[in-house]
Motif scaffolding. Sequence first.
Motif, PDB file in Angstrom:
ATOM      1  N   CYS A   1       0.824  -1.207   0.000  1.00  0.00           N
ATOM      2  CA  CYS A   1       0.000   0.000   0.000  1.00  0.00           C
ATOM      3  C   CYS A   1       0.859   1.259   0.000  1.00  0.00           C
ATOM      4  O   CYS A   1       0.507   2.267  -0.633  1.00  0.00           O
ATOM      5  N   GLU A   2       1.983   1.226   0.688  1.00  0.00           N
ATOM      6  CA  GLU A   2       2.896   2.369   0.668  1.00  0.00           C
ATOM      7  C   GLU A   2       3.435   2.601  -0.738  1.00  0.00           C
ATOM      8  O   GLU A   2       3.552   3.745  -1.199  1.00  0.00           O
TER       9      GLU A   2
ATOM     10  N   LYS B   1     -10.631   2.736  -0.668  1.00  0.00           N
ATOM     11  CA  LYS B   1     -10.551   2.517   0.779  1.00  0.00           C
ATOM     12  C   LYS B   1      -9.098   2.323   1.168  1.00  0.00           C
ATOM     13  O   LYS B   1      -8.431   1.409   0.694  1.00  0.00           O
ATOM     14  N   TRP B   2      -8.611   3.175   2.052  1.00  0.00           N
ATOM     15  CA  TRP B   2      -7.263   3.027   2.608  1.00  0.00           C
ATOM     16  C   TRP B   2      -7.314   2.008   3.746  1.00  0.00           C
ATOM     17  O   TRP B   2      -8.389   1.714   4.293  1.00  0.00           O
ATOM     18  N   LEU B   3      -6.173   1.435   4.122  1.00  0.00           N
ATOM     19  CA  LEU B   3      -6.133   0.384   5.136  1.00  0.00           C
ATOM     20  C   LEU B   3      -6.829   0.769   6.436  1.00  0.00           C
ATOM     21  O   LEU B   3      -7.504  -0.041   7.055  1.00  0.00           O
TER      22      LEU B   3
ATOM     23  N   ALA C   1      -7.549  -3.142   1.562  1.00  0.00           N
ATOM     24  CA  ALA C   1      -7.611  -1.821   0.938  1.00  0.00           C
ATOM     25  C   ALA C   1      -8.217  -1.991  -0.451  1.00  0.00           C
ATOM     26  O   ALA C   1      -8.241  -3.100  -1.002  1.00  0.00           O
ATOM     27  N   PHE C   2      -8.711  -0.900  -1.022  1.00  0.00           N
ATOM     28  CA  PHE C   2      -9.250  -0.909  -2.376  1.00  0.00           C
ATOM     29  C   PHE C   2      -8.667   0.266  -3.150  1.00  0.00           C
ATOM     30  O   PHE C   2      -8.738   1.406  -2.678  1.00  0.00           O
ATOM     31  N   VAL C   3      -8.104  -0.012  -4.324  1.00  0.00           N
ATOM     32  CA  VAL C   3      -7.662   1.045  -5.226  1.00  0.00           C
ATOM     33  C   VAL C   3      -8.563   1.035  -6.454  1.00  0.00           C
ATOM     34  O   VAL C   3      -9.256   0.046  -6.728  1.00  0.00           O
TER      35      VAL C   3
ATOM     36  N   ILE D   1      -6.958  -5.187  -2.238  1.00  0.00           N
ATOM     37  CA  ILE D   1      -5.586  -5.579  -1.917  1.00  0.00           C
ATOM     38  C   ILE D   1      -5.615  -6.280  -0.563  1.00  0.00           C
ATOM     39  O   ILE D   1      -6.075  -5.713   0.431  1.00  0.00           O
ATOM     40  N   ILE D   2      -5.141  -7.542  -0.536  1.00  0.00           N
ATOM     41  CA  ILE D   2      -5.154  -8.302   0.705  1.00  0.00           C
ATOM     42  C   ILE D   2      -3.771  -8.903   0.977  1.00  0.00           C
ATOM     43  O   ILE D   2      -2.942  -9.005   0.075  1.00  0.00           O
TER      44      ILE D   2
END
Length: 318
Positions: free
Chosen positions: A272-273, A284-286, A295-297, A307-308
């Motif tokens: 995520c970084e 959605k950020w973590l 998270a969702f991009v 993202i998992i």
Amino acid sequence: MATNLSKYRFNHSMIRVKNPEASLKFYQFLGLKLIDTVKNPSSKFDLYFLAFDSPAAVSHRSLRSDREGIIELTHNYGTESDPNYKVANGNSDPGRGFGHLCISVDNIQAACARIEKEGYQFKKNLTDGQMRDIAFVLDPDGYWVEIIAQKPLEETAAIEQTDVTSYRMNHTMIRVRDAEKSLAFYKDIMGMSLLSTFNNDAAKFTNYFLGYPISYTIPPSSNAAAYREGILELTWNHGTEADPNFSYHSGNSEPQGFGHTCVSVDDLEAACERLEKNNVQWQKWLTDGRMKDIAFVLDPDGYWIEIIQNEKFKKLAP
């Protein structure tokens, strides 16, 4: 710890369903197995994760987060008894965007005959149109499921049997407005590689197939592209990039249907970084909401990508 893109997996694709019993019956008939269920009664929805999991499957007995080719069915409570509820399958307006899921089979003639005998409806049978090596069957909600062959048709024409344990959840197709932008995003940002391209100038569309590195061996007798799991197909209809008002539907506003694709990563925080440094747009950020482990991009067309954490690598993550 830096994130390693070569360890990423195209984990799953999520679609919303009206009646989970009917949908589970259909996908299990195609050979997928229910590998996990997540119940959320407080939020009034349940998740069902299906994958090919026979001893012959490429991800047999793997952790859910370490697989590719999973189908996630999302059921919102009450839809099964609502006569007016209907999902958008992504192939008509309004709601055009998502195209189809695709399963590759050992013997496409026998596989299609088995599906037809069970009473499921085809959008395109093998003998329809010019392309005689693919078919499209409709699931209970009208989503298109493409059926493709792992072997040349002439090798299987005289064989009357099909073995569902050899099937693969091959790819997910979404339509994209601007091929250059989408390819750059999925290659440079998400770390996928372009596996192949199919261009049809006469019909004015191009298909791009992308994926992550695989750790299994593809038999020399198989169609390498069809044997794989976890492929993303981008379909670009020529000219859409030149229309500033043109857009596709992500499936997450009305009319709803397709929800998202999902990528599992080796180190969730590091991934995520890295995405943040690449100026991605976040859905959605973590740390947003109650679920701090996903998270969702958004991709260039507004499709959601979950993202998992890949649990296989969790012990290596800080």
